[in-house]
Design an enzyme around this catalytic site. Sequence first.
Site, PDB file in Angstrom:
ATOM      1  N   ASP A  31       0.761  -1.143  -0.074  1.00 34.54           N
ATOM      2  CA  ASP A  31       0.061   0.024  -0.024  1.00 34.54           C
ATOM      3  C   ASP A  31       0.947   1.292   0.083  1.00 34.54           C
ATOM      4  OD1 ASP A  31      -2.432   1.645   0.481  1.00 34.54           O
ATOM      5  OD2 ASP A  31      -1.812   2.006   2.543  1.00 34.54           O
ATOM      6  N   ASP A  33      -0.174   5.045   0.993  1.00 31.45           N
ATOM      7  CA  ASP A  33      -0.579   5.892   2.127  1.00 31.45           C
ATOM      8  C   ASP A  33      -0.468   5.409   3.481  1.00 31.45           C
ATOM      9  OD1 ASP A  33      -0.858   8.744   0.680  1.00 31.45           O
ATOM     10  OD2 ASP A  33      -2.531   7.695  -0.456  1.00 31.45           O
ATOM     11  N   THR A  65      -2.984  -0.001  -4.684  1.00 33.71           N
ATOM     12  CA  THR A  65      -3.394   1.343  -4.030  1.00 33.71           C
ATOM     13  C   THR A  65      -5.022   1.495  -4.768  1.00 33.71           C
ATOM     14  OG1 THR A  65      -3.007   3.730  -4.361  1.00 33.71           O
ATOM     15  CG2 THR A  65      -2.675   2.353  -6.344  1.00 33.71           C
ATOM     16  N   GLY A  66      -5.531   2.447  -4.119  1.00 36.25           N
ATOM     17  CA  GLY A  66      -6.974   3.078  -4.354  1.00 36.25           C
ATOM     18  C   GLY A  66      -6.796   4.059  -5.687  1.00 36.25           C
ATOM     19  N   LYS A 219      -8.445  -4.983  -2.777  1.00 38.97           N
ATOM     20  CA  LYS A 219      -7.104  -5.329  -3.297  1.00 38.97           C
ATOM     21  C   LYS A 219      -6.559  -6.855  -3.313  1.00 38.97           C
ATOM     22  CE  LYS A 219      -5.557  -1.171  -1.561  1.00 38.97           C
ATOM     23  NZ  LYS A 219      -4.125  -0.276  -0.668  1.00 38.97           N
ATOM     24  N   ASP A 242      -2.046  -0.906   6.188  1.00 40.64           N
ATOM     25  CA  ASP A 242      -2.498  -0.132   7.393  1.00 40.64           C
ATOM     26  C   ASP A 242      -3.731   0.212   7.394  1.00 40.64           C
ATOM     27  OD1 ASP A 242      -2.183   2.130   5.165  1.00 40.64           O
ATOM     28  OD2 ASP A 242      -2.648   3.267   6.926  1.00 40.64           O
ATOM     29  N   ASN A 245      -9.000  -0.667   3.976  1.00 42.52           N
ATOM     30  CA  ASN A 245      -9.047  -1.386   2.545  1.00 42.52           C
ATOM     31  C   ASN A 245      -7.911  -2.160   2.321  1.00 42.52           C
ATOM     32  OD1 ASN A 245      -7.023   0.885   2.186  1.00 42.52           O
ATOM     33  ND2 ASN A 245      -7.490   1.033   0.266  1.00 42.52           N
TER      34      ASN A 245
END
Length: 298
Positions: A31, A33, A65-66, A219, A242, A245
């Site tokens: 991930d 952020d 990632t999103g 994910k 973290d 998601n």
Amino acid sequence: MSVIFFLPVPAKTAFYYCQEEESLIKLVAIDLDGTLLNSKKEITPENKRVLAAAQKVGVKIVICTGRPLRAIRPYLEELDLKKPGDYAITFNGGLVQKNDTGEVIEKAALSFDEVQALIQIAGELALPLDVVSDEIVWSLPTAPAHPSIYGQLNPLLDVQPAEFSQLDPEALYNKAVVAYEQVYLDQQIALIPERVREQFEVIKTREVLLEFMPKGITKAYGIALLAKDLGITADEVMAIGDEENDLPMIEYAGVGVAMSNAVAPVKAAADVITDSNEADGVAKVIEKYVLQAGTAGN
């Protein structure tokens, strides 16, 4: 002092701690952020060093990632992840893409009917809705008194205001997002009807960001598709995250890693808790459990 914690090892990862055998980790999904990026949205020199070392011994490093690919390209360049054979999982698992060309090799998206349903829900709850269509973000007037902050969160995105009538029924809609200040957002999230949660993946990805994805698209879904394409099993995957998601990929991976700054459900599901994103947690866990334990393909 920086500390790395190790939880009791469940059966799924017991193999990983046998130092006499080479590591079975062939793919590390990471991930951005709160995980790879520090609070300044930077990748630290130590994280860069360890990720480069992992690539050198044949481990696939996959940013998960999103965000759309456009919003992570600077990080891919910084990590030398734009070569043939490099991949990213974008839109929270909705797309699996080649980093060098942007070619989509796996995809799942919202239907136009689902987009219309989300527009209605956002209007009823007075939430600002942005609909992401490939690399364009359509910012819709669902809550004029509560303007979206999505463009501020992702300055690399092309955010354009749009009326409902401007949306193309034939376009690809990757996800819908609500970006607003935390107190009001959390208050309105509590009002989302259960029928909506049954129809969509409703995931809070940051304190000020709520995302809607097609049901079943996470994910973990994207990683599983890529792993299958590459002939890699779940036991050969490490996933590091973290936020809420990230939970599905933490549960999916042979080695699920939570940052020490992770939310409680992610920590509870993880096999390992590493240090924080401010203290090179990604580098520390890869160094110990991928590089020191042996390397894939050797």
